[in-house]
Design an enzyme around this catalytic site. Structure first.
Site, PDB file in Angstrom:
ATOM      1  N   TYR A  38       0.845  -1.205   0.000  1.00 58.58           N
ATOM      2  CA  TYR A  38       0.000   0.000   0.000  1.00 58.58           C
ATOM      3  C   TYR A  38       0.884   1.260   0.000  1.00 58.58           C
ATOM      4  O   TYR A  38       0.513   2.300  -0.538  1.00 58.58           O
ATOM      5  CB  TYR A  38      -0.978  -0.022   1.179  1.00 58.58           C
ATOM      6  CG  TYR A  38      -2.172   0.895   0.996  1.00 58.58           C
ATOM      7  CD1 TYR A  38      -3.032   0.757  -0.090  1.00 58.58           C
ATOM      8  CD2 TYR A  38      -2.441   1.912   1.921  1.00 58.58           C
ATOM      9  CE1 TYR A  38      -4.124   1.588  -0.261  1.00 58.58           C
ATOM     10  CE2 TYR A  38      -3.535   2.748   1.763  1.00 58.58           C
ATOM     11  CZ  TYR A  38      -4.375   2.583   0.669  1.00 58.58           C
ATOM     12  OH  TYR A  38      -5.450   3.421   0.498  1.00 58.58           O
TER      13      TYR A  38
ATOM     14  N   LYS B  10      -3.115   8.477   2.895  1.00 63.16           N
ATOM     15  CA  LYS B  10      -4.335   8.283   3.699  1.00 63.16           C
ATOM     16  C   LYS B  10      -4.131   8.807   5.120  1.00 63.16           C
ATOM     17  O   LYS B  10      -5.089   9.295   5.740  1.00 63.16           O
ATOM     18  CB  LYS B  10      -4.757   6.810   3.721  1.00 63.16           C
ATOM     19  CG  LYS B  10      -5.293   6.281   2.395  1.00 63.16           C
ATOM     20  CD  LYS B  10      -6.541   6.999   1.908  1.00 63.16           C
ATOM     21  CE  LYS B  10      -7.222   6.245   0.767  1.00 63.16           C
ATOM     22  NZ  LYS B  10      -8.297   7.057   0.139  1.00 63.16           N
TER      23      LYS B  10
END
Ligand code: NAD
Ligand code: 0WE
Length: 259
Positions: free
Chosen positions: A155, A162
């Site tokens: 990720y 995020k």
């Protein structure tokens, strides 16, 4: 009688009928909201317009969130037919594919900036442009993922973006709270959307999820849609700056239970 009768919503991030943004739009509409859409230009006529039409929506505007001009134009167009905005949904993200595999330490300055601009700064930019239309009771929401707080293999730069997005939710909530505007995020479990397809290791991640999550099931865009109705409605009238987990409880697990 719907929970959102008489409210309007503007939803950013529909790519197709698998999009989380579409799950949210459907759920808002089912509770009586009028829903407008904005997506990248290339998706508008073939993908977004037919979905919008299917729920009686006519407001469909292109916008690349990296462009201030595009953002200004969407809200100018919104203002031609609306005097307020009750619900703003931000459901978009982007990083270079090469930055979503291998080592995070290899992330380029350029790739880092791109992921931050599209996936985090855009919430600030959209919130600012929406501000003249927001009223006491208006609700802004975005989509985040567990990789913001714990390392999720591959990720990488999106996890950092995020984390910035989640912090932005708190700072925006503090700024807009005095105007009665709430800002929250939904942290969704993994869902097979366009953004998740072809991701290195996504299959493994998705495969094991329903064995670890307390509710032992995968997450759907309809699950996210129902929680979005809560965040959009007066049911969450005293909730702002929050990260709401729609993940079957996955995030509470430390050492997974076997069986
Ligand atoms: P999706 O591919 O359906 O939606 C992503 C959207 O981002 C697309 O519509 C795409 O056009 C848009 N986008 C990308 N760059 C843009 C730009 N410059 N300007 C405007 N729009 C742009 O995938 P999704 O999974 O529905 O993603 C929606 C949100 O949910 C994202 O923020 C994603 O990080 C988040 N999320 C996804 C999952 C998952 O497993 N799918 C889990 C948690 C959170
Ligand atoms: O936020 C996301 C994905 C966002 C995303 C997806 C892509 C794919 C295509 C951002 N940029 C791009 N760029 C592309 O070129 N998710 C929460 C879904 C996701 O993505 C992962 C995951 C999960 C879960 C990537 C690696 C590991 C897990």
């Amino acid at each position: 009688m719907g929970l959102l009768d008489g409210r309007n919503a503007l939803v950013f991030g529909v790519a197709n009928d698998h999009s989380i943004a579409w799950g949210i739009a459907k759920a808002l509409h089912a509770e009586g909201a009028e829903v407008g859409f904005s997506s990248v230009e290339s998706l508008i006529e073939r993908r977004v317009r037919p979905l919008a039409t299917s729920i009686g929506s006519t407001f469909v505007e292109p916008c690349d969130v990296q462009s201030d001009e595009d953002i200004d134009r969407v809200f100018a167009r919104w203002g031609e037919s609306h005097d307020r905005l009750d619900i703003l949904v931000h459901a978009l993200a982007f990083a270079k594919r090469e930055d979503l595999s291998g080592s995070f330490v290899e992330t380029s300055r350029d790739g880092f900036g791109l992921a931050m601009d599209v996936s985090a700064y855009s919430l600030v930019a959209l919130s600012r442009s929406a501000r003249p239309f927001l009223r006491p009771g208006s609700s802004i929401m975005t989509l985040t993922y567990y990789g913001a707080e714990k390392v999720v293999a591959n990720y990488n730069v999106m996890g950092v973006a995020k984390a910035a997005l989640e912090a932005s939710v708190r700072y925006l909530a503090a700024d807009l709270g005095r105007e009665g505007v709430r800002v929250n995020a939904i942290s969704a479990g993994p869902i097979r959307t366009l953004a998740a397809s072809g991701i290195a290791g996504f299959k493994q991640l998705y495969g094991g999820f329903d064995e670890i999550a307390p509710l032992r099931t995968n997450i759907t865009i309809e699950d996210v849609g129902r929680s979005a109705v809560y965040l959009a409605s007066d049911l969450s009238g005293a909730v702002t700056g929050e990260i709401l987990y729609v993940d079957g409880g996955f995030n509470v697990m430390g050492v997974p239970t076997s069986g």
